[in-house]
Write an enzyme that holds these catalytic residues in place. Structure first.
Site, short mmCIF file in Angstrom:
data_model
loop_
_atom_site.label_atom_id
_atom_site.label_comp_id
_atom_site.label_asym_id
_atom_site.label_seq_id
_atom_site.Cartn_x
_atom_site.Cartn_y
_atom_site.Cartn_z
N TYR A 65 0.75 -1.34 -0.07
CA TYR A 65 0.05 0.03 0.04
C TYR A 65 0.97 1.18 -0.04
O TYR A 65 0.74 2.21 -0.93
CB TYR A 65 -0.83 -0.16 1.21
CG TYR A 65 -1.96 -1.03 1.09
CD1 TYR A 65 -3.10 -0.92 0.03
CD2 TYR A 65 -1.99 -2.51 1.65
CE1 TYR A 65 -3.98 -1.82 0.06
CE2 TYR A 65 -2.68 -3.36 1.69
CZ TYR A 65 -3.89 -3.19 0.77
OH TYR A 65 -5.04 -4.14 0.63
N GLY A 66 1.97 1.47 0.99
CA GLY A 66 2.51 2.65 0.93
C GLY A 66 3.46 2.75 -0.08
O GLY A 66 3.58 3.95 -0.91
N GLY A 159 0.26 -7.25 0.63
CA GLY A 159 -0.84 -7.71 1.31
C GLY A 159 -1.99 -7.33 0.64
O GLY A 159 -3.15 -8.32 1.01
N ASN A 163 -5.55 -10.17 1.22
CA ASN A 163 -6.32 -10.12 2.30
C ASN A 163 -7.82 -10.25 2.17
O ASN A 163 -8.19 -10.40 0.93
CB ASN A 163 -6.05 -8.76 3.09
CG ASN A 163 -6.10 -7.42 1.90
OD1 ASN A 163 -6.96 -7.69 0.74
ND2 ASN A 163 -5.70 -6.44 2.18
N GLY A 164 -8.69 -10.05 3.07
CA GLY A 164 -10.19 -10.09 2.81
C GLY A 164 -10.62 -8.82 2.06
O GLY A 164 -11.80 -8.74 2.14
N MET A 166 -11.21 -5.83 3.71
CA MET A 166 -11.98 -4.86 4.38
C MET A 166 -11.49 -3.57 4.54
O MET A 166 -10.33 -3.47 5.30
CB MET A 166 -12.28 -5.64 5.94
CG MET A 166 -13.15 -6.79 5.74
SD MET A 166 -13.52 -7.45 7.48
CE MET A 166 -14.83 -6.17 7.85
N VAL A 294 16.12 -6.26 -1.64
CA VAL A 294 17.09 -5.29 -1.24
C VAL A 294 17.85 -5.62 0.02
O VAL A 294 17.21 -5.87 0.99
CB VAL A 294 16.47 -3.87 -0.86
CG1 VAL A 294 17.28 -2.98 -0.06
CG2 VAL A 294 16.06 -3.26 -2.35
N GLU A 403 -14.75 -8.78 13.17
CA GLU A 403 -14.97 -9.21 12.02
C GLU A 403 -15.64 -10.46 11.91
O GLU A 403 -15.16 -11.42 12.32
CB GLU A 403 -13.68 -9.09 10.81
CG GLU A 403 -13.81 -9.84 9.47
CD GLU A 403 -12.51 -9.85 8.90
OE1 GLU A 403 -12.50 -10.88 8.27
OE2 GLU A 403 -11.84 -8.98 9.07
N HIS A 488 -2.19 -8.51 10.80
CA HIS A 488 -1.94 -7.11 10.68
C HIS A 488 -0.70 -6.39 11.11
O HIS A 488 -0.66 -5.56 12.30
CB HIS A 488 -3.15 -6.15 11.27
CG HIS A 488 -4.42 -6.66 10.60
ND1 HIS A 488 -5.79 -6.60 11.21
CD2 HIS A 488 -4.81 -7.14 9.62
CE1 HIS A 488 -6.55 -7.17 10.54
NE2 HIS A 488 -6.12 -7.38 9.47
N ASN A 526 -9.19 -2.87 10.72
CA ASN A 526 -8.31 -3.46 9.74
C ASN A 526 -7.62 -2.06 9.15
O ASN A 526 -8.16 -1.17 8.80
CB ASN A 526 -9.05 -4.03 8.43
CG ASN A 526 -9.94 -5.20 9.01
OD1 ASN A 526 -10.85 -4.88 9.77
ND2 ASN A 526 -9.58 -6.28 8.43
N PHE A 528 -5.24 -1.25 6.37
CA PHE A 528 -4.75 -0.76 5.06
C PHE A 528 -5.19 0.46 4.48
O PHE A 528 -4.65 1.04 3.76
CB PHE A 528 -5.00 -1.83 4.00
CG PHE A 528 -6.05 -2.22 3.18
CD1 PHE A 528 -6.76 -1.31 2.28
CD2 PHE A 528 -6.86 -3.19 3.58
CE1 PHE A 528 -7.76 -1.81 1.70
CE2 PHE A 528 -7.91 -3.54 3.16
CZ PHE A 528 -8.30 -2.68 1.94
#
Length: 547
Positions: A65-66, A159, A163-164, A166, A294, A403, A488, A526, A528
């Site tokens: 994500y990041g 991820g 993941n699901g 959510m 890396v 969840e 997580h 969650n 993300f």
């Protein structure tokens, strides 16, 4: 890692008594069926990999994500970006015509460099049911530390592949406890909306939810929660809900309704490959080297940084070692990957000026799992979507958000299954082990007890109200709680401690952290969307002031 640890089976003819004693997990019974794995997929990236001696304006370590946010926004600002990904590209079908293997029948594609599966729910009727597989650079890493197994996605998209989906924005009143140095107004007015738009977040149609067979399990979870006085909330997700409806109607190839989740989703899920990364590649300024890792980032004599990268094959063997230079380096290898690399570089004198906060503040987002055995009049359905879309919120009173997760076995289980996120206060630290040349984490399994106690504020009450009991067969012999893992991982390079308030690493201009390691151990939900939104905030500032 996963927002949903769904599990189940396709066995037939199990007795009602067998279900009361314990329902087999999706992953569990798959091992019992002994299905042969498909031939190895030719899934290495078709993209030309980075060349030794190359110079890049911006190098992003990781494609989760990041890192995906950073790559897209840098490219849109005119910067050439190269992304380094340890896992595969996951863009080529295997011998079975599918890119990802099914959760029911894990093969070599399922796990990262393991010779035996390590499923989150790995017991059936109290018996272990993991199976041998071929060693391969599979999609799910079950990384074992002292006291905890950390599940992480491996591949372009990180991820988001496993993941699901959510996609939960934390309640605003909880934000100060998550990121105390960040202005909540800008997050909720600008960056959370930007993240949700970029991720393609949507919410299930409530009318369809109430009528479709594949969410009967969630409706049972809602009924039980509400009868015990807990609010049930619909939770946004990044699945294509139109596609899900077509799956239910039988007009498209099934994916979420065919048990696909833990080892990738072949159709409806909007992973980063389809959102941020696709947009980044479309700029023409972003390239990706998959199966590259890396190992060092050091200041270069002429400015910028010298980056050492190992290229690996699908057995995990190093096939080449490359040295490149980068003007700016963004650490986005995930909470564990970024923390391990920075701890190693500091301890071995490569980046000695990193401060003493490196490696600290790591948490598991309070993850703990459990199952409940329902009565005959509360069937949860033979067909269950692997994409969760609802939760039970007892955060304010009991420190838990649960969840309502699927258990898609293909047969009736009368079981309700939950992944809880709790306000567990414990934080661990990564440290360099010079004797072994590895990075250790000092988490203790006993630190999960506060998470269990917080989850019990929900499920003890529901069991008392419904006259039901906990399942004791999903995580071991007479073991109620899945307290051995996290999906997580958060922290290890905490914002405004290990870095400044925008992810800059002190002492090293041009080095940045831009992933979940910035968040100190918990997001109350969650994580993300929060990781994505924080990356949007930070990269905007970095582009404005540092380029």
């Amino acid at each position: 890692m996963s927002d949903s640890a769904s599990a189940g089976s396709d066995s037939k003819g199990v007795s009602r008594r067998g279900f009361i004693a314990g329902t087999g997990s999706l992953l569990g019974l798959a091992a019992l069926t002994g299905r042969a794995p498909a031939a190895h997929a030719q899934a290495a990236s078709a993209t030309a990999s980075i060349a030794t001696g190359a110079h890049v304006p911006a190098l992003v370590i990781g494609t989760g994500y990041g890192g995906s946010v950073a790559a897209l926004r840098l490219a849109q600002a005119g910067v050439d970006v190269h992304m380094i990904e340890m896992g595969m590209a996951w863009d080529t079908p295997g011998a079975d015509g599918k890119i990802f293997c099914n959760t029911l029948s894990p093969d070599h594609r399922s796990y990262w460099l393991r010779t035996r599966t390590k499923a989150p729910l790995n017991y059936f009727l109290g018996y272990p049911i993991d199976k041998d597989i071929s060693r391969y650079t599979g999609i799910l890493d079950a990384e074992e530390f002292s006291g905890i197994t950390v599940y992480q996605g491996r591949g372009v998209g990180g991820g988001s592949l496993v993941n699901g989906g959510m996609a939960v924005t934390p309640k605003r009143e909880n934000f100060a406890a998550i990121l105390p140095s960040v202005n909540p107004d800008e997050m909720y007015d600008v960056y959370y909306p930007r993240a949700n738009a970029g991720l393609g977040v949507g919410t299930v149609d409530p009318a369809w939810f109430d009528s479709t067979a594949c969410y009967q399990y969630a409706r049972v979870g809602r009924k039980h929660a509400q009868r015990s006085g807990f609010p049930f909330v619909f939770v946004p997700d990044v699945y294509d809900w139109d596609y899900m409806k077509q799956e239910a109607a039988g007009t498209v190839t099934k994916s979420a309704l065919d048990g696909e989740i833990l080892y990738g989703n072949n159709h409806g899920k909007k992973s980063l490959q389809k959102t941020y990364i696709a947009q980044a590649k479309a700029t023409g300024k972003v390239t990706v080297s998959a199966l590259h890792k890396v190992t060092s980032v050091a200041p270069a004599a002429g400015g910028g940084y010298t980056v050492v990268i190992e290229q690996i094959d699908t057995s995990g063997a190093t096939t080449a070692t490359k040295t490149v230079t980068a003007d700016k380096v963004f650490f986005a290898a995930g909470s564990v990957g970024t923390s391990k690399l920075l701890v190693k570089l500091k301890a071995t004198g490569v980046l000695p000026d990193l401060n003493d906060e490196i490696g600290k503040g790591w948490g598991d987002n309070g993850n703990v799992m459990c199952g409940r055995a329902n009565h005959l009049w509360d069937p949860t359905g033979k067909l269950q979507s692997t994409i969760p879309c609802g939760g039970i919120d007892n955060w304010a009173a009991g420190g838990a958000f649960a969840e309502v997760a699927p258990l898609p076995t293909g047969i009736e289980t009368y079981a309700s299954f939950y992944l809880s996120i709790t306000n567990n206060p414990h934080r661990a630290q990564f440290s360099w082990n010079a004797a072994t040349g590895t990075v250790d984490l000092n988490w203790q399994t006993s630190w999960k007890q506060p998470a269990i106690d917080m989850a019990k504020t929900i499920f003890d009450k529901i069991n008392a109200k419904e006259g039901t009991i906990y399942r004791t067969d999903l995580f071991g012999v007479y073991k109620i709680w899945g307290d051995h893992l996290t999906y997580h991982p958060l922290g290890g390079a905490v914002l405004n401690k290990a870095t400044d308030n925008y992810g800059r690493l002190a002492g090293y201009p041009g080095l940045y952290v831009i992933d979940g390691s910035l968040i100190p151990g918990n997001t109350t939900v969650n994580p993300f969307v929060t990781i994505t939104a924080l990356a949007e905030r930070n990269i905007e500032k970095i582009i404005t002031t540092d380029l």
